[in-house]
Design an enzyme around this catalytic site. Structure first.
Site, short mmCIF file in Angstrom:
data_model
loop_
_atom_site.label_atom_id
_atom_site.label_comp_id
_atom_site.label_asym_id
_atom_site.label_seq_id
_atom_site.Cartn_x
_atom_site.Cartn_y
_atom_site.Cartn_z
N ASP A 26 -10.88 -31.66 -12.52
CA ASP A 26 -10.08 -32.23 -13.59
C ASP A 26 -9.52 -31.04 -14.38
O ASP A 26 -10.03 -29.92 -14.27
CB ASP A 26 -10.99 -33.10 -14.49
CG ASP A 26 -10.26 -33.58 -15.72
OD1 ASP A 26 -9.12 -34.06 -15.60
OD2 ASP A 26 -10.83 -33.46 -16.84
N LEU A 27 -8.45 -31.27 -15.12
CA LEU A 27 -7.83 -30.16 -15.86
C LEU A 27 -8.24 -30.13 -17.34
O LEU A 27 -8.97 -29.24 -17.78
CB LEU A 27 -6.30 -30.28 -15.74
CG LEU A 27 -5.49 -29.30 -16.58
CD1 LEU A 27 -5.68 -27.87 -16.09
CD2 LEU A 27 -4.00 -29.66 -16.55
N ASP A 28 -7.75 -31.12 -18.08
CA ASP A 28 -7.97 -31.15 -19.54
C ASP A 28 -9.46 -31.30 -19.87
O ASP A 28 -10.07 -32.31 -19.54
CB ASP A 28 -7.21 -32.34 -20.16
CG ASP A 28 -5.70 -32.22 -19.97
OD1 ASP A 28 -5.17 -31.13 -20.20
OD2 ASP A 28 -5.07 -33.23 -19.60
N THR A 87 -7.57 -28.20 -23.38
CA THR A 87 -6.44 -29.02 -23.82
C THR A 87 -6.89 -30.41 -24.27
O THR A 87 -6.14 -31.11 -24.94
CB THR A 87 -5.40 -29.14 -22.70
OG1 THR A 87 -6.09 -29.20 -21.46
CG2 THR A 87 -4.43 -27.97 -22.70
N LYS A 141 -10.17 -39.89 -23.12
CA LYS A 141 -10.21 -38.80 -22.14
C LYS A 141 -10.02 -39.34 -20.73
O LYS A 141 -10.65 -40.33 -20.35
CB LYS A 141 -11.54 -38.05 -22.23
CG LYS A 141 -11.68 -37.18 -23.47
CD LYS A 141 -12.97 -36.39 -23.44
CE LYS A 141 -13.11 -35.53 -24.69
NZ LYS A 141 -14.42 -34.88 -24.75
N SER A 155 -5.69 -34.53 -11.88
CA SER A 155 -5.44 -34.72 -13.31
C SER A 155 -4.60 -35.96 -13.58
O SER A 155 -3.73 -36.32 -12.80
CB SER A 155 -4.72 -33.49 -13.86
OG SER A 155 -4.34 -33.71 -15.20
N ALA A 156 -4.85 -36.57 -14.74
CA ALA A 156 -4.08 -37.74 -15.17
C ALA A 156 -2.85 -37.32 -15.97
O ALA A 156 -2.07 -38.15 -16.42
CB ALA A 156 -4.96 -38.63 -16.04
N LYS A 195 -7.38 -42.87 -13.33
CA LYS A 195 -8.84 -42.95 -13.52
C LYS A 195 -9.14 -44.11 -14.47
O LYS A 195 -8.34 -44.33 -15.38
CB LYS A 195 -9.35 -41.63 -14.12
CG LYS A 195 -9.02 -40.41 -13.26
CD LYS A 195 -9.27 -39.12 -14.03
CE LYS A 195 -8.71 -37.92 -13.27
NZ LYS A 195 -8.89 -36.63 -13.98
N GLU A 226 -15.59 -33.23 -13.88
CA GLU A 226 -14.96 -34.08 -14.89
C GLU A 226 -15.61 -33.98 -16.27
O GLU A 226 -16.83 -33.83 -16.36
CB GLU A 226 -15.09 -35.54 -14.45
CG GLU A 226 -13.91 -36.07 -13.70
CD GLU A 226 -12.66 -36.20 -14.55
OE1 GLU A 226 -12.76 -36.15 -15.79
OE2 GLU A 226 -11.58 -36.37 -14.00
N ASP A 227 -14.81 -34.09 -17.32
CA ASP A 227 -15.39 -34.16 -18.67
C ASP A 227 -15.27 -35.56 -19.26
O ASP A 227 -15.75 -35.80 -20.37
CB ASP A 227 -14.69 -33.16 -19.62
CG ASP A 227 -13.28 -33.59 -19.95
OD1 ASP A 227 -12.57 -34.04 -19.02
OD2 ASP A 227 -12.89 -33.50 -21.12
C1 BG6 Z 1 -5.72 -36.46 -19.12
C2 BG6 Z 1 -6.33 -36.33 -20.48
O1 BG6 Z 1 -6.02 -35.32 -18.37
O2 BG6 Z 1 -4.31 -36.58 -19.21
C3 BG6 Z 1 -5.90 -37.49 -21.37
O3 BG6 Z 1 -7.75 -36.34 -20.35
C4 BG6 Z 1 -4.37 -37.55 -21.40
O4 BG6 Z 1 -6.41 -37.29 -22.66
C5 BG6 Z 1 -3.85 -37.69 -19.97
O5 BG6 Z 1 -3.93 -38.65 -22.18
C6 BG6 Z 1 -2.33 -37.77 -19.91
O6 BG6 Z 1 -1.79 -36.54 -20.27
P1 BG6 Z 1 -0.24 -36.27 -20.54
O7 BG6 Z 1 -0.16 -34.76 -20.60
O8 BG6 Z 1 0.50 -36.82 -19.35
O9 BG6 Z 1 0.13 -36.94 -21.80
MG MG Z 2 -10.53 -34.22 -18.70
#
Ligand code: BG6
Ligand code: MG
Length: 232
Positions: free
Chosen positions: A11-13, A19, A47, A118-119, A149, A173-174
């Site tokens: 996962d990224l964020d 972030t 998240k 990542s989402a 997710k 994942e967090d």
């Molecule tokens: C996920 C984060 O990686 O991305 C969420 O955990 C975030 O908090 C989602 O809402 C969507 O991100 P973005 O950058 O497309 O608004």
């Molecule tokens: Mg995350």
């Protein structure tokens, strides 16, 4: 011979870089403009889920906002993203969380494939800003999946592209929704954060500095061995 994983899907964020905190600050600011207040506890459920789903959860806090038009929702989601982009504008390699680059290097050394799951629609940009793009064999972001997710699609899409069986993958994942996605993909889940939120992960570490390649492999093998002995 002990079972060895073939891919790590990150996962990224909140795992590679912090972030997750910027997402929280941006949502908090938007919520305030709507006359709402959100805290870190509430933020746990934001998240890992998409931008629009996060907005829907915030709007649900006030029933009088339920009649909002789609155009207005789009405008608010864009406003949040614009603020978020100002927060990540200065993102540099020094924002990579502790232990992450060592872990990526170890994967390369051990010929374990690496993917991002990542989402976020901003995933590619962030990985580039961090100077990590070369490590990744494949990137799955919000644009590559239909179901976000906790659906497993983010992780199965990565594994399918890499040609790796799901049971040979480890997902890091967090987010509660993210751990659920990894688990339902039948992959080994590593949760990064508080045990209270992530106890359903196969292995939980408090922060990224504890993401040690050998420890993760040991836990993975232990679980796979135990699984085998109960099914045979
Ligand atoms: C996920 C984060 O990686 O991305 C969420 O955990 C975030 O908090 C989602 O809402 C969507 O991100 P973005 O950058 O497309 O608004
Ligand atoms: Mg995350």
């Amino acid at each position: 011979m002990s079972h060895f994983p073939k891919a790590f899907i990150f996962d990224l964020d909140g795992v590679i870089t912090d972030t997750a905190e910027f997402h929280y600050l941006a949502w908090k600011k938007l919520a305030k403009e709507l006359g709402l207040s959100i805290d870190r506890q509430f933020n746990e459920q934001l998240k890992g889920i998409s931008r629009m789903e996060s907005l829907e959860k915030i709007l649900a806090l006030d029933p009088s906002l339920s009649a909002m038009s789609n155009e207005e929702k789009e405008r608010l989601a864009t406003e949040k993203n614009e603020y978020y982009l100002t927060l990540i504008d200065q993102l540099q390699p020094d924002a990579i969380l502790p232990g992450i680059e060592q872990l990526l290097k170890k994967c390369v050394e051990q010929k374990v494939k690496i993917a991002l799951g990542s989402a976020s629609k901003n995933a590619q940009t962030i990985v580039e800003k961090l100077g990590l793009i070369e490590y990744f064999d494949y990137i799955v972001d919000a644009g590559k999946v239909e179901k976000g997710k906790p659906d497993p699609e983010t992780f199965t899409t990565a594994a399918d592209y890499l040609g790796v069986p799901y049971s040979d993958c480890i997902g890091l994942e967090d987010a509660v929704a993210g751990v659920e996605a990894v688990n339902s993909a039948q992959m080994f889940s590593v949760g990064v954060g508080s045990f209270e939120h992530l106890h359903h992960a196969d292995y939980v570490v408090e922060d990224t500095s504890e993401l040690i390649f050998e420890d993760i492999i040991k836990q993975y093998q232990k679980q796979r061995e135990a699984g085998k002995s109960t099914t045979t």
